[in-house]
Enzyme design. Structure first.
Site, short mmCIF file in Angstrom:
data_model
loop_
_atom_site.label_atom_id
_atom_site.label_comp_id
_atom_site.label_asym_id
_atom_site.label_seq_id
_atom_site.Cartn_x
_atom_site.Cartn_y
_atom_site.Cartn_z
N ARG A 95 0.84 -1.21 0.00
CA ARG A 95 0.00 0.00 0.00
C ARG A 95 0.87 1.25 0.00
NH1 ARG A 95 0.37 3.65 2.93
NH2 ARG A 95 0.15 2.45 4.83
N THR A 137 10.74 14.52 5.00
CA THR A 137 11.36 14.31 6.32
C THR A 137 12.88 14.42 6.25
OG1 THR A 137 9.57 12.79 6.85
CG2 THR A 137 11.54 12.65 8.22
N ARG A 248 -2.66 10.39 3.69
CA ARG A 248 -3.29 10.06 4.98
C ARG A 248 -4.71 9.53 4.77
NH1 ARG A 248 -1.36 15.67 7.99
NH2 ARG A 248 0.78 14.98 8.44
N GLU A 368 3.37 9.64 8.01
CA GLU A 368 2.18 10.42 7.61
C GLU A 368 1.54 11.13 8.79
OE1 GLU A 368 1.25 11.41 4.98
OE2 GLU A 368 2.19 10.14 3.47
P1 TGC Z 1 1.10 25.41 10.12
O1 TGC Z 1 1.59 26.75 10.50
O2 TGC Z 1 -0.07 24.82 10.83
O3 TGC Z 1 0.77 25.37 8.55
C1 TGC Z 1 1.66 25.88 7.58
C2 TGC Z 1 0.86 26.12 6.33
O4 TGC Z 1 0.31 24.86 5.87
C3 TGC Z 1 -1.13 24.91 5.89
N1 TGC Z 1 -1.57 23.58 6.35
C4 TGC Z 1 -2.10 22.68 5.53
N2 TGC Z 1 -2.38 22.74 4.22
C5 TGC Z 1 -2.89 21.64 3.66
N3 TGC Z 1 -3.15 20.50 4.36
C6 TGC Z 1 -2.86 20.42 5.68
N4 TGC Z 1 -3.09 19.28 6.33
C7 TGC Z 1 -2.30 21.54 6.31
N5 TGC Z 1 -1.90 21.80 7.59
C8 TGC Z 1 -1.46 23.06 7.58
C9 TGC Z 1 -1.47 26.04 6.83
O5 TGC Z 1 -2.74 26.57 6.52
C10 TGC Z 1 -0.35 27.03 6.53
O6 TGC Z 1 -0.63 27.63 5.28
P2 TGC Z 1 -0.16 29.15 5.00
O7 TGC Z 1 -0.66 29.39 3.60
O8 TGC Z 1 -0.83 29.96 6.03
O9 TGC Z 1 1.32 29.15 5.10
O10 TGC Z 1 2.35 24.41 10.18
P3 TGC Z 1 3.19 23.90 11.41
O11 TGC Z 1 4.62 24.17 11.11
O12 TGC Z 1 2.61 24.44 12.70
O13 TGC Z 1 2.96 22.31 11.35
C11 TGC Z 1 1.72 21.73 11.50
C12 TGC Z 1 1.86 20.19 11.55
C13 TGC Z 1 2.62 19.76 12.79
C14 TGC Z 1 0.44 19.64 11.60
C15 TGC Z 1 2.58 19.68 10.27
O14 TGC Z 1 3.89 20.10 10.24
C16 TGC Z 1 2.53 18.17 10.15
O15 TGC Z 1 1.57 17.63 9.63
N6 TGC Z 1 3.60 17.44 10.58
C17 TGC Z 1 3.71 16.00 10.34
C18 TGC Z 1 4.69 15.74 9.21
C19 TGC Z 1 4.33 14.53 8.42
O16 TGC Z 1 3.24 13.99 8.47
N7 TGC Z 1 5.25 14.06 7.60
C20 TGC Z 1 4.98 12.98 6.69
C21 TGC Z 1 6.07 12.83 5.66
S1 TGC Z 1 5.62 11.83 4.26
C22 TGC Z 1 5.48 10.28 4.86
O17 TGC Z 1 5.53 10.03 6.01
C23 TGC Z 1 5.26 9.19 3.87
S2 TGC Z 1 5.13 7.64 4.61
C24 TGC Z 1 4.85 6.55 3.34
C25 TGC Z 1 3.40 6.37 3.01
O18 TGC Z 1 2.65 7.35 2.95
O19 TGC Z 1 3.00 5.25 2.76
P1 FAD Z 2 9.78 12.83 15.64
O1 FAD Z 2 9.17 13.98 14.94
O2 FAD Z 2 11.16 12.98 16.20
O3 FAD Z 2 8.80 12.37 16.80
C1 FAD Z 2 9.23 11.54 17.90
C2 FAD Z 2 8.09 11.50 18.92
O4 FAD Z 2 7.83 12.83 19.38
C3 FAD Z 2 6.77 11.00 18.33
O5 FAD Z 2 6.08 10.23 19.28
C4 FAD Z 2 6.01 12.28 18.05
O6 FAD Z 2 4.60 12.11 18.04
C5 FAD Z 2 6.46 13.13 19.23
N1 FAD Z 2 6.28 14.56 18.92
C6 FAD Z 2 6.86 15.28 17.94
N2 FAD Z 2 6.42 16.55 17.95
C7 FAD Z 2 5.53 16.63 18.97
C8 FAD Z 2 4.72 17.67 19.50
N3 FAD Z 2 4.70 18.89 18.96
N4 FAD Z 2 3.93 17.40 20.55
C9 FAD Z 2 3.91 16.14 21.11
N5 FAD Z 2 4.65 15.12 20.65
C10 FAD Z 2 5.44 15.35 19.59
N6 FAD Z 2 8.93 10.76 5.20
C11 FAD Z 2 8.91 11.32 3.96
O7 FAD Z 2 9.08 12.52 3.80
N7 FAD Z 2 8.71 10.54 2.85
C12 FAD Z 2 8.53 9.20 2.93
O8 FAD Z 2 8.34 8.54 1.90
C13 FAD Z 2 8.57 8.58 4.22
N8 FAD Z 2 8.45 7.23 4.34
C14 FAD Z 2 8.61 6.64 5.57
C15 FAD Z 2 8.63 5.25 5.67
C16 FAD Z 2 8.83 4.63 6.90
C17 FAD Z 2 8.91 3.17 7.00
C18 FAD Z 2 8.94 5.44 8.07
C19 FAD Z 2 9.10 4.79 9.41
C20 FAD Z 2 8.92 6.81 7.98
C21 FAD Z 2 8.77 7.44 6.73
N9 FAD Z 2 8.81 8.82 6.59
C22 FAD Z 2 8.76 9.41 5.35
C23 FAD Z 2 9.11 9.65 7.76
C24 FAD Z 2 7.91 9.91 8.66
O9 FAD Z 2 7.01 10.79 8.08
C25 FAD Z 2 8.46 10.46 9.99
O10 FAD Z 2 9.10 9.38 10.63
C26 FAD Z 2 7.35 11.04 10.87
O11 FAD Z 2 6.85 12.24 10.31
C27 FAD Z 2 7.84 11.31 12.32
O12 FAD Z 2 9.04 11.98 12.31
P2 FAD Z 2 10.28 11.43 13.23
O13 FAD Z 2 10.46 9.99 12.93
O14 FAD Z 2 11.41 12.35 13.00
O15 FAD Z 2 9.75 11.52 14.70
#
Ligand code: TGC
Ligand code: FAD
Length: 389
Positions: A95, A137, A248, A368
């Site tokens: 997936r 990331t 997501r 995610e």
């Molecule tokens: P914040 O100040 O809240 O927002 C910055 C700007 O972004 C806008 N925004 C969004 N827009 C679209 N969708 C959303 N869900 C949005 N959330 C916020 C917001 O309106 C603002 O826009 P603008 O125009 O005013 O600049 O941002 P923040 O720095 O406080 O961060 C918010 C937070 C913590 C929720 C965000 O950084 C976050 O979601 N962090 C988690 C990172 C994450 O999920 N990484 C994933 C990486 S990819 C991955 O993991 C792939 S895994 C493989 C697979 O998918 O199978």
């Molecule tokens: P951290 O951000 O260091 O978090 C560590 C702990 O602290 C967590 O429990 C978290 O919830 C907690 N924490 C962090 N901030 C806060 C807060 N403000 N308040 C309370 N608790 C908090 N990323 C990509 O960009 N592209 C990809 O394709 C991708 N694929 C991935 C595949 C795998 C198998 C894995 C494991 C990860 C992948 N990622 C990818 C990365 C993934 O998105 C990150 O691991 C994830 O966003 C968390 O970041 P981190 O691991 O640095 O944890």
């Protein structure tokens, strides 16, 4: 009484259109034929035939399937969710291959790319000829991508990218990477062919989760790109976060596929396993576990379908996606662990899918957006107060 599969109890099929049912059936067949017989070996050896699978998934129209034009199938979002559910019933890694390709890399180009970028990359990505990855990331910035260090500087009309991305799915096998970097004015996205000098993607090994999936570091050492490599439609963190909403959403369905597979496995096992001279399924404690798990699975699918309908109606908000992702993964991991108890010692082996799903879901819980990040997103929506910082 004839035993019923868990989702039949909820009559989920009655909520699906004919097309959605047909798409789910095609994906289920693909998983039965091309994933189930092999996935335990892939998992054991920490490998996956990503390129071969991508072509097969492409030929079924599953890559970027809910995008329109440029060779994409243009299905409903709900159909895409159901496909994720069926794929993750096989393995979260499969997936993930599809999520990253379609919802992250292709969506980024589709939503934010130039016409030229769309024409160049989307058709071969839809067929699986070209594989994409999505680099957001970094080693020190996961949950907080706003702090990213990877930067993009102008040199004449060129862009030059430097930095490191971490944990990137499909990284080492990708033909194209969508890389997010800090430019002078804002965070920008770049379409980076992976054969560009200065780009490398060493694979991350020794994983105990998502072993049938390729995870890599991306190293960008003065990667020089033409002006046309930037995604013109994305400025600021909203660009990458818009892509995360898509992936997501898929996980809000997908993780429940892993849960369904665990529950079906546990039901079959409990039906034939005798303890104290009678089938395990006939003991009250087993039935309490099974009933609670079926309830959470069914509730999760109902929520996911509701979100799917909202998305198809153009009304799905990011905090609602958080509800779905948080719930699906949290319940799925609970179900996987509970099912493991029903299988006893047999549950810890790769002869059954349960422990593999449970271990995979540890990654799904983290990527995610971790559960805590989604709880805080929901908390923000409930209270109006941001508690991330
Ligand atoms: P914040 O100040 O809240 O927002 C910055 C700007 O972004 C806008 N925004 C969004 N827009 C679209 N969708 C959303 N869900 C949005 N959330 C916020 C917001 O309106 C603002 O826009 P603008 O125009 O005013 O600049 O941002 P923040 O720095 O406080 O961060 C918010 C937070 C913590 C929720 C965000 O950084 C976050 O979601 N962090 C988690 C990172 C994450 O999920 N990484 C994933 C990486 S990819 C991955 O993991 C792939 S895994 C493989 C697979 O998918 O199978
Ligand atoms: P951290 O951000 O260091 O978090 C560590 C702990 O602290 C967590 O429990 C978290 O919830 C907690 N924490 C962090 N901030 C806060 C807060 N403000 N308040 C309370 N608790 C908090 N990323 C990509 O960009 N592209 C990809 O394709 C991708 N694929 C991935 C595949 C795998 C198998 C894995 C494991 C990860 C992948 N990622 C990818 C990365 C993934 O998105 C990150 O691991 C994830 O966003 C968390 O970041 P981190 O691991 O640095 O944890």
């Amino acid at each position: 009484m004839t035993p019923q599969p868990p989702l039949a109890l909820f009559d989920i099929d009655s909520l699906l259109s004919e097309e959605e049912t047909a798409i789910a059936a095609v994906v289920r067949r693909f998983v039965d034929d091309r994933v189930r017989p092999y996935v335990a070996d892939w998992y054991e050896h920490g490998t996956v035939p990503a390129r071969e699978l991508a072509r097969e998934l492409g030929s079924l129209g599953l890559l970027g399937m809910h995008l329109h034009g440029y060779g994409c199938a243009g299905t409903s979002a709900t159909a895409y969710g159901l496909a994720c559910l069926e794929l993750e019933a096989g393995d979260s890694g499969i997936r993930s291959l599809v999520s990253v390709q379609g919802s992250l890399a292709m969506f980024a180009i589709h939503e934010h790319g130039s016409e030229e970028q769309k024409r160049q990359w989307l058709p071969p990505m839809a067929t699986g000829e070209a594989i994409g990855c999505f680099g957001l990331t970094e080693p020190d910035y996961g949950s907080n991508p706003a702090g990213m260090r990877t930067h993009a500087r102008r040199d004449g009309s060129d862009w030059v990218l430097s930095g490191t991305k971490m944990w990137i799915t499909n990284g080492s096998v990708a033909d194209v990477a969508v890389v997010w970097a800090r430019a002078d004015d804002a965070i920008r996205g770049f379409v980076v062919p992976t054969d560009t000098p200065g780009f490398s993607a060493p694979e991350i090994t020794r994983k105990m989760s998502l072993r049938a999936s390729i995870t890599s570091e991306l190293v960008l050492d003065e990667v020089r790109l033409p002006a046309a490599a930037v995604l013109p439609g994305a400025r600021g963190l909203a660009g990458p976060l818009s892509c995360l909403n898509e992936a997501r959403f898929g996980i809000a369905f997908g993780a429940l596929g892993a849960a369904r597979d665990c529950l079906e496995t546990a039901l079959a096992y409990a039906g034939q396993r005798e303890v104290f001279d009678r089938p395990l399924a006939g003991f009250q404690t087993t039935q309490l576990k099974l009933a609670d798990m079926a309830l959470e699975l069914g509730k999760g699918v109902l929520l996911a379908l509701h979100l799917g309908r909202l998305k198809d109606g153009g009304r799905l908000r990011p905090e609602q996606v958080s509800l779905g992702k948080l719930n699906a993964v949290r319940e799925a991991i609970g179900i996987a662990r509970e099912c493991r108890t029903i299988l006893g010692a047999a549950g810890i082996t790769l002869d059954y899918p349960v422990m593999r799903h449970a271990a995979n879901l540890e990654s799904v819980l983290t990527y995610e957006g971790t559960s805590e990040i989604h709880q805080l997103t929901i908390g923000h929506a409930l209270t109006g107060a941001k508690a991330f910082r």
